[in-house]
Motif scaffolding. Structure first.
Motif: not given
Length: 722
Positions: A609-623
């Motif tokens: 999980w990542h917080h590019p900014s206080p308002e934003d959320l992003s995720v990296s994962l492998t399927l």
């Protein structure tokens, strides 16, 4: 797959309704499909990935090399190495590599290697270096100055799809190289046995085909004495581990241990030639040295690969666009050739007009480069180079950014450019402005000579017994609405007894040309190829199906013929884009060619999980999923951004294309979870069979990915819903 990779949080499974509506055009019946459901709690704790297999900045999977003896001896395969395993079996071609005929090797040497080609899932790059004249070569060596050069998997996939062996490089150099050789060659045999066993195991695991051994440092007397023993043991182990595998030796050190390039096979280096599958000479040879080499090699002269440095370093016969002079001398003595650093075309002349210059370079060599032939059906290609300025599917843009991924390169044809004695001309070249599938099509252009009724462009050599009945499919796009010409596929055959010949440079036996009959109403299975094509008279992509009956003959060539509709004495210009061509045995056209298997339940690994900014959320994962080998040429990965507060279901988006049964998404922006809610995402894996026919949505893989704030109870876990 290890189910623990999907259950990183623990917890109890949860059932979901048997049916869920997945939006317009994506109605999945979950009663007939196993659907994965995964719960995750957002967690920002550091979870670094192995630096060797993943890019440090993006966490994208990458290809890699090994530095030094310690890394080689400590290598063990892990679950994270599977991204680098080639999924493409070596296509069968005729004549076989071991037949007694001159061969052609290409040794890649592009700015040290591991550039954009290290990104396994591709990269966004304009005008990259690509190699696509596979029909002329038998062996490709991926070269770099790292101790153990493991070929990037994208190169292995492209080479195997075109019937070409892929070798890695084991190199030692300079003072450090001498110390390394001492450490495993100057002691007991167990030491060099361990090195050989590791090299063979690496080739076997990553599914490439062997090694070029390049020792560029002096050896002690003991190390020099053991080197042929190491080379023989390595060759034997590679033969055991890799069917059809090869080990080649580069002309460098002598049997005395002295580093002195000979530019020939002689008494000082023959011991290494006898210990392996082939000898790659240095580049500064003269014609008399070729004669000496040929005589010493005897019956194994085709195992001598005479080096041609396209950059022309040192005292060479020729280089650059004059490299054909070197090749003509090599072939005169019946020897094989090793073309080193043909990336000169890209590095020296630049990327702007690379495709034109690349065709010119290989066209000048083609007289001395016998082609190998396709020897099995079905056979089909969309001509994609594995790169493009855009991405296309069924003639429609589905990506507008430049891309580069050699795993997406399809079987490549002969590229032709010639003017005819009676007037008229013909050329085939890559076209990245428009495509049916992938990033490029084959542009066929020219002019029918005055008085001639047609002109024919050879695309592929074939060498196989002809089935009694064939089906052919051609998808094309006229560049102008001219009604003066028409286009159709053409096959040539030979009598069965005349096909198989060892001397591939001999004058070909007279062939019989066949024009298949157009099918106005093709069989149902065949008609599926044409979905997305326009109707007759449509200026866009058009598709045609053909039928041909044969008896007691061998397929020899696949061509396309452009004919004038009315006789005349004028030169008639034409231009077509070829989007796809298929040749199929009618007896095998049934369900086996079109049957699709369901994608297994999707699992998940390495969630970050990542917080590019206080308002934003992003995720990296492998399927991860499983699918029958060779039944999909790729997988399209779709994503639907879910909602945290409403039941709105936006349409799913295509986010990537996988060329193996796993895919890593990086920095995917997702809805930011609120303190008292959970959010969900949906991922879909669509298998794309080799024939490109669309697979029913019910057979796609699906993952429902639910995530919540750490303040909520952590239910964790994953389950499969039947």
């Amino acid at each position: 797959r290890d189910p623990r990779r999907a259950r990183q949080d623990g917890g109890s499974p949860e059932r979901r309704p048997a049916k869920e509506r997945l939006g317009p055009g994506l109605q999945l019946d979950m009663e007939s499909q196993r659907t994965s459901v995964l719960h995750k709690v957002v967690n920002f704790a550091p979870d670094p990935l192995p630096a060797r297999q993943y890019d440090r900045q993006t966490t994208e999977p990458i290809s890699f090399y090994l530095s030094g003896l310690e890394e080689l001896l400590s290598w063990k395969s892990t679950a994270d190495d599977t991204f680098n395993v080639s999924i493409e079996p070596l296509a069968k071609r005729q004549p076989p590599l071991d037949s007694n005929r001159p061969r052609t090797l290409v040794c890649h040497d592009m700015k040290g290697g591991y550039l954009e080609d290290r990104f396994i899932q591709g990269s966004e790059v304009c005008d990259p270096f690509v190699f696509y004249h596979w029909c002329y070569i038998d062996i490709f060596v991926y070269f770099s100055h790292h101790t153990v050069t493991i070929p990037p998997v994208v190169w292995t996939n492209a080479a195997h799809r075109n019937g070409v062996l892929m070798l890695g490089t084991f190199i030692t150099e300079w003072t450090d190289g001498g110390k390394m050789c001492e450490s495993f060659l100057a002691g007991e045999e167990e030491a060099y046995h361990s090195v050989a066993e590791q090299l063979a195991a690496i080739a076997q695991f990553y599914r490439f085909d062997g090694w070029l051994v390049n020792i560029e440092n002096n050896l002690s007397a003991t190390a020099a004495q053991n080197m042929p023993l190491f080379l023989r043991y390595l060759t034997d182990r590679v033969h055991q581990a890799v069917p059809g595998g090869k080990v080649l030796w580069y002309d460098s050190v002598l049997k005395s241990g002295e580093l002195m390039w000979q530019n020939e096979l002689n008494d000082s280096n023959q011991i290494f030639f006898e210990a392996c599958d082939g000898f790659f000479t240095n580049y500064n040879w003269k014609d008399e040295q070729l004669l000496q080499t040929r005589d010493m090699a005897g019956e194994r002269r085709c195992d001598i690969y005479v080096g041609v440095d396209v950059f022309g370093r040192g005292n060479v016969v020729s280089s650059g666009f004059d490299s054909d002079k070197s090749l003509s001398l090599i072939r005169h003595h019946g020897l094989s050739a090793a073309i080193f650093a043909p990336g000169w075309v890209y590095e020296h002349l630049g990327p702007t007009d690379f495709l034109h210059n690349e065709n010119k370079f290989w066209g000048l060599l083609s007289e001395w480069l016998p082609t190998h032939s396709v020897c099995s059906l079905p056979f089909g290609t969309s001509f994609s180079l594995g790169m493009g300025k855009k991405h296309f599917s069924k003639g429609q843009e589905n990506g507008t950014k430049p891309w580069y991924n050699l795993s997406a390169q399809e079987a490549q044809p002969l590229y032709t450019s010639r003017r005819l004695p009676s007037g008229g001309w013909l050329r085939t070249r890559c076209c990245v402005q428009d495509a049916w599938c992938g990033g490029s099509s084959l542009l066929l252009e020219g002019a029918i000579p005055p008085g001639a009724n047609h002109i024919t462009a050879k695309l592929f050599s074939f060498q196989m017994p002809a089935p009694r009945r064939l089906y052919l499919v051609l998808i094309y796009k006229p560049e102008s609405p001219s009604q003066a010409v028409s286009i159709a596929p053409e096959l040539t055959t030979q009598e069965s007894s005349a096909c198989y010949t060892i001397d591939v440079l001999a004058r070909p036996v007279e062939a019989t040309r066949h024009k298949p009959s157009l099918l106005l109403i093709p069989p149902l299975h065949l008609a599926q190829f044409l979905r997305g094509c326009g109707q007759r008279g449509d200026p866009g992509w058009q598709g045609r199906c053909y039928e041909l009956e044969l008896q007691n003959c061998v397929l020899n060539e696949l061509s396309v013929s452009v004919s004038r509709r009315q006789s005349g004495q004028d030169e008639v210009p034409f231009a077509y884009r070829l989007g796809e061509i298929w040749v199929m045995d009618a007896a095998h056209l049934g369900s086996s060619l079109f049957a699709a298997a369901p994608v297994s339940p999707i699992e998940v690994a390495h969630v970050q999980w990542h917080h590019p900014s206080p308002e934003d959320l992003s995720v990296s994962l492998t399927l991860l999923w499983t699918y029958p080998p060779s039944e999909a040429k790729c997988f399209r990965v779709h994503y639907r951004r879910g909602s945290c507060v409403s039941d709105s279901e936006p349409p799913p988006l295509l986010i990537g294309e996988a060329h193996m049964s796993q895919y890593r998404l990086t920095n995917l922006k997702v809805p930011n979870v609120q303190s008292e809610a959970s959010c969900s995402l949906e991922f879909f894996v669509e298998p794309v069979p080799p024939n490109g026919v669309q697979v029913a949505n019910a057979l796609w893989g699906k993952l429902l990915f639910v995530y919540s704030n750490p303040k909520l109870p952590n239910t964790g876990g994953s389950t499969n819903v039947n």
